[in-house]
Scaffold this motif. Structure first.
Motif, mmCIF file in Angstrom:
data_model
loop_
_atom_site.group_PDB
_atom_site.id
_atom_site.type_symbol
_atom_site.label_atom_id
_atom_site.label_comp_id
_atom_site.label_asym_id
_atom_site.label_seq_id
_atom_site.Cartn_x
_atom_site.Cartn_y
_atom_site.Cartn_z
ATOM 1 N N PHE A 90 0.797 -1.185 -0.114
ATOM 2 C CA PHE A 90 0.231 0.098 0.180
ATOM 3 C C PHE A 90 1.189 1.824 0.400
ATOM 4 N N TYR A 91 2.053 1.256 1.047
ATOM 5 C CA TYR A 91 3.028 2.416 1.286
ATOM 6 C C TYR A 91 3.831 2.798 -0.546
ATOM 7 N N ALA A 92 4.123 1.379 -1.059
ATOM 8 C CA ALA A 92 4.433 1.879 -2.499
ATOM 9 C C ALA A 92 3.959 1.711 -3.263
ATOM 10 N N VAL A 95 -1.313 4.071 -2.333
ATOM 11 C CA VAL A 95 -1.787 4.877 -1.702
ATOM 12 C C VAL A 95 -1.586 6.264 -2.689
ATOM 13 N N PHE A 96 -0.272 5.454 -3.732
ATOM 14 C CA PHE A 96 -1.157 6.786 -5.323
ATOM 15 C C PHE A 96 -1.390 6.564 -5.698
ATOM 16 N N ARG A 97 -2.106 5.138 -5.775
ATOM 17 C CA ARG A 97 -3.406 5.726 -6.725
ATOM 18 C C ARG A 97 -5.120 5.561 -5.621
ATOM 19 N N GLY A 98 -5.263 5.928 -5.166
ATOM 20 C CA GLY A 98 -5.973 6.232 -3.940
ATOM 21 C C GLY A 98 -7.259 4.870 -3.377
ATOM 22 N N GLU A 99 -6.032 3.780 -2.813
ATOM 23 C CA GLU A 99 -6.905 2.841 -2.969
ATOM 24 C C GLU A 99 -6.793 2.991 -0.908
ATOM 25 N N GLU A 100 -8.283 2.051 -0.489
ATOM 26 C CA GLU A 100 -7.444 1.627 0.913
ATOM 27 C C GLU A 100 -6.331 1.484 1.345
ATOM 28 N N HIS A 101 -6.651 2.155 2.742
ATOM 29 C CA HIS A 101 -5.377 1.576 3.344
ATOM 30 C C HIS A 101 -5.936 -0.348 3.856
ATOM 31 N N ILE A 180 -1.531 9.955 5.824
ATOM 32 C CA ILE A 180 -1.706 9.559 4.963
ATOM 33 C C ILE A 180 -2.791 8.354 5.775
ATOM 34 N N ARG B 544 2.902 11.115 -4.232
ATOM 35 C CA ARG B 544 1.287 11.422 -4.051
ATOM 36 C C ARG B 544 0.146 12.748 -4.420
ATOM 37 N N ASP B 549 -3.965 11.776 -6.360
ATOM 38 C CA ASP B 549 -4.688 10.997 -5.418
ATOM 39 C C ASP B 549 -4.513 11.873 -4.219
ATOM 40 N N CYS B 554 -7.819 4.819 3.453
ATOM 41 C CA CYS B 554 -8.740 5.065 4.328
ATOM 42 C C CYS B 554 -8.277 4.568 5.620
#
Lengths: 218, 557
Positions: A90-92, A95-101, A180, B544, B549, B554
């Motif tokens: 996610f961090y790599a 996070v850049f694609r708006g995914e959910e944590h 984030i 970012r 985005d 979340c």
């Protein structure tokens, strides 16, 4: 399964955290002064503040360690590989694609696997490194007769400074990661109020409602 | 064994520290002593004897030795004791090296050498009539000068050119005392009846005026100590403990604690029990090895005390109190004449307004300074000398004395020093320091008579019987003087950052880890790590933003 605002950070937890924040900033500021990177305050004042803050923080750590073990809160820091890959990905990437944590906070596990691993490393490596070298450095007078050439002092002082910078680097990443997810304010608020959005099982919810109603925000 | 060795060593300082020396006081010195009773330090007497009531002292004395004879009729052992002290022998054998040192032998960077100049130099000897230092000091007990140290009348004085005798009636025109004052006829009877424990003026007459003038030599011993303010000397100030020299430099059988060659920074005997005698003149002897209070800083300063001499922080500057010290003496320019006559230039004004010479035909060029920041070096207490027998390297600065000590040596501490710069005569063929004869008005070889270095050096080398090629030149020299007097009040001690700074006072002292002087290796690696972290989060954050985005995902980060 329901998301509820639950008090996950006790008063001691929060006092411990913020005292730590304060003393680490004092220690970094005065430590950099003693090392000679700035001269915003007099050297002597920096030495006194640095030593006093360090001793106070050591005392706090002693209490915190006791508290962690007596309350069972130490379990929060048990590292796990489950879900670690997802968090790293996610961090790599995500996070850049708006995914959910990928991590859902739970009552018994408020840290995601990456957090648990980093905090554990902080507690087991960086903090011991800083306070052990710090105490040895502080007590130089007691062993200097064994170190006439001063190589021992040089080593201890350099390790101490290096550990200090490593903690400063941790602080940087720690603070950055607050931006984030929900955002900085949402991340900081629970550490002030104690209440955090947590996914509860029906059993947990029922337990809290019955036995610890104060921990649930209506 | 230990005590007696130490005592012998300590005693050296008393004579050599003060260093009476050649000087041409008429030109050179300010009159620091006035004839009668001036500049006396307070010395309340607790004696049970009033010497003015002693029959034997109620006579008119015709000479110093006659007074001494009278003293010896009661103080039967005094002369013998003095003759075994360094104030008398001017002779010191260095333990370990076995080198013979002492004022009678060494060459210094002030007046040079005693030999061939005795009438002038031995005017500060604690005895009468030593006119040939190639021989031991006189052996007649009456030759000991009791009054030099014990006169409390304030009017006893030694003439500056009579090998230690006082000026008596009639005083020759132009005669001077060892302090540079115009001489007056000394009243020996009055002096003899006044005797008591030495006051500051007794010690100071020679020790303040070493090198031919007030504060010329040490920088930390000057007439400013006769009646110092607390800021000048916290121990000797009248509104402080009002110490005399002997409060610290305690004596035992006329041997005085303190040594110029074997300096003690450390008193391993510790504080004496009440009423117990002390025989060491160190700071620790009174203040202990841990003198600072048990605060965070006090404990840290106590740690410092085993590597840093007390003097380093507590004597932030020397030549305080308004009396300048000579910092450079260039003999090579001596001898210039105006209309065939010697002349002087007064180019330095001391803070009290007095003009000091910066050139004398007899002595060459000088520099002076007040409130001087010392130079610092590791020091184990031992000082080694370039003796007249040592082969020197004239292509670099010759260290007249070298300071022994090293950072890895637990016995060494960082000490403050006065560094005297000089240019002195040497034999250009044999590469050895040369003796010179400067005083000797009745000879035609003395430099101050005819301003001819060739004759002066030849005469002095012949006098001491040293090998000499006949060729001479001048070489740059440094001489180091450990600073230990003029202790400032604690409030004026050096601040931490005087040294803990990139350009701090100890920047030239190697071999010690000193925080605050620059980023150490661990700091540079750490700084790189921190910058990498900052760059990492910066890059992550930038990516970012570029992706447009909100990147919040979340739950929690």
């Amino acid at each position: 399964m329901a998301e509820r605002l639950v008090k996950v950070y006790s008063v001691f937890n929060r006092v411990w955290h913020w005292s730590q924040v304060g003393s680490i900033f004092v220690l970094l500021f005065t430590g950099l002064r003693v090392m000679g990177l700035h001269s915003l305050i007099p050297f002597k004042a920096a030495v006194v503040l640095h030593t006093a803050a360090a001793l106070a923080l050591l005392l706090l750590w002693a209490f915190a360690t006791f508290w962690l073990f007596t309350t069972g809160a130490w379990r929060q820091f048990i590292p796990t590989r489950t879900g670690l890959r997802a968090v790293l990905r996610f961090y790599a990437w995500g996070v850049f694609r708006g995914e959910e944590h990928p991590y859902q906070k739970r009552l018994r596990q408020r840290h995601n696997p990456l957090q648990a691993a980093s905090y554990l490393a902080l507690k087991l490596v960086l903090f011991p490194a800083i306070w052990s070298t710090g105490i040895v450095y502080l007590l130089h007078g007691a062993w200097m007769h064994l170190d006439p050439g001063g190589q021992g002092l040089w080593l201890v002082a350099n390790l101490h400074v290096l550990a200090g910078f490593a903690i400063a680097a941790f602080v940087v990443v720690h603070v950055y990661l607050l931006t984030i997810g929900h955002g900085f304010r949402e991340h900081v608020r629970p550490m002030i109020t104690g209440f955090e959005k947590v996914t509860l099982t029906p059993e947990q919810e029922a337990y809290l409602q019955t036995d610890e109603p104060g921990r649930l925000k209506p | 064994m230990r005590i007696s060795k130490r005592r012998i060593a300590l005693l050296v300082m008393a004579v050599l520290a003060g260093g009476p020396c050649l000087g041409q006081s008429g030109e050179e010195t300010a009159a620091t002593a006035a004839p009668a009773g001036a500049a006396r330090s307070p010395m309340p007497s607790a004696s049970t004897a009033d010497h003015s009531k002693f029959k034997i002292l109620q006579q008119s004395f015709a000479s110093g030795p006659e007074v001494t004879q009278a003293c010896l009729s009661c103080h039967t052992e005094a002369s013998d004791q003095v003759m075994h002290s360094l104030h008398w022998t001017w002779d010191y054998t260095q333990p370990g090296t076995g080198t013979r040192l002492g004022k009678a032998r060494v060459i210094n960077s002030f007046c040079g050498n005693v030999a061939a100049n005795e009438q002038r130099c031995t005017s500060c000897h604690a005895g009468y009539g030593w006119d040939d230092v190639r021989q031991p000091a006189p052996t007649n007990p009456a030759q000991v000068d009791c009054l030099a140290c014990h006169d409390r009348s304030g009017q006893y004085a030694k003439a500056d050119n009579m090998a230690g005798h006082p000026p008596l009636d009639p005083v020759p025109a132009g005669a001077k005392t060892i302090t540079g004052a115009d001489a007056w006829p000394v009243d020996l009877t009055r002096a003899a009846q006044s005797v008591g424990l030495p006051g500051r003026d007794n010690c100071g007459n020679c020790h303040f005026n070493g090198g031919g003038g007030d504060n010329v030599k040490h920088g930390d011993l000057s007439s400013a100590l006769l009646n110092p303010s607390r800021a000048t000397d916290v121990h000797m100030a009248a509104d402080g403990p009002n110490f005399t020299c002997e409060t610290c430099h305690v004596s035992d059988r006329h041997k005085v604690a303190g040594s110029r060659y074997d300096v003690l920074a450390h008193d391993d005997k510790g504080l004496p029990a009440p009423g117990m005698a002390r025989d060491v003149a160190t700071c620790e002897s009174c203040h202990s090895a841990k003198p600072h209070p048990a605060t965070l800083i006090g404990l840290k300063l106590n740690d410092h005390a085993s590597r840093i001499a007390c003097q380093t922080c507590h004597i932030p500057e020397f030549a305080r109190g308004g009396v300048a010290t000579k910092t450079r003496w260039d003999w090579s320019t001596a001898g210039r004449l105006k209309d065939g006559k010697p002349f002087s230039i007064e180019g330095f004004t001391q803070s009290d307004g007095e003009a000091l010479h910066t050139y004398l035909s007899t002595k060459g060029d000088f520099e002076w300074a007040e409130n001087v920041v010392p130079v610092y070096a590791w020091f184990d207490g031992q000082v080694h000398y370039t003796t007249p027998e040592t082969t020197i390297d004239p292509s670099s600065v010759v260290e007249i004395n070298s300071i022994s000590g090293a950072p890895g040596d637990p016995a060494s501490r960082i000490w403050p020093f006065k560094r005297m710069e000089g240019r002195q005569a040497y034999d250009t063929q044999l590469n050895r320091l040369a003796h010179t004869q400067v005083w000797g008005p009745k000879t035609d070889t003395a430099f101050w008579t005819n301003f001819d270095w060739g004759k002066s050096i030849q005469a002095a080398m012949d006098y001491v019987g040293a090998e000499y090629s006949g060729q001479f030149g001048f070489v740059d020299t440094h001489m180091y003087w450990p600073i230990t007097h003029m202790v400032a009040p604690a409030s004026e001690a050096l601040d931490c950052q005087s040294c803990h700074a990139a350009d701090g006072r100890l920047a030239d002292v190697a071999g010690i880890y000193m925080p605050g002087t620059g980023t150490p290796l661990g700091g540079r690696i750490g700084l790189a790590l921190l910058l990498a972290a900052l760059a990492g989060v910066g890059l992550h954050g930038a990516l970012r933003l570029i992706r447009k985005d909100d990147g919040k995902g979340c739950n929690h980060g």
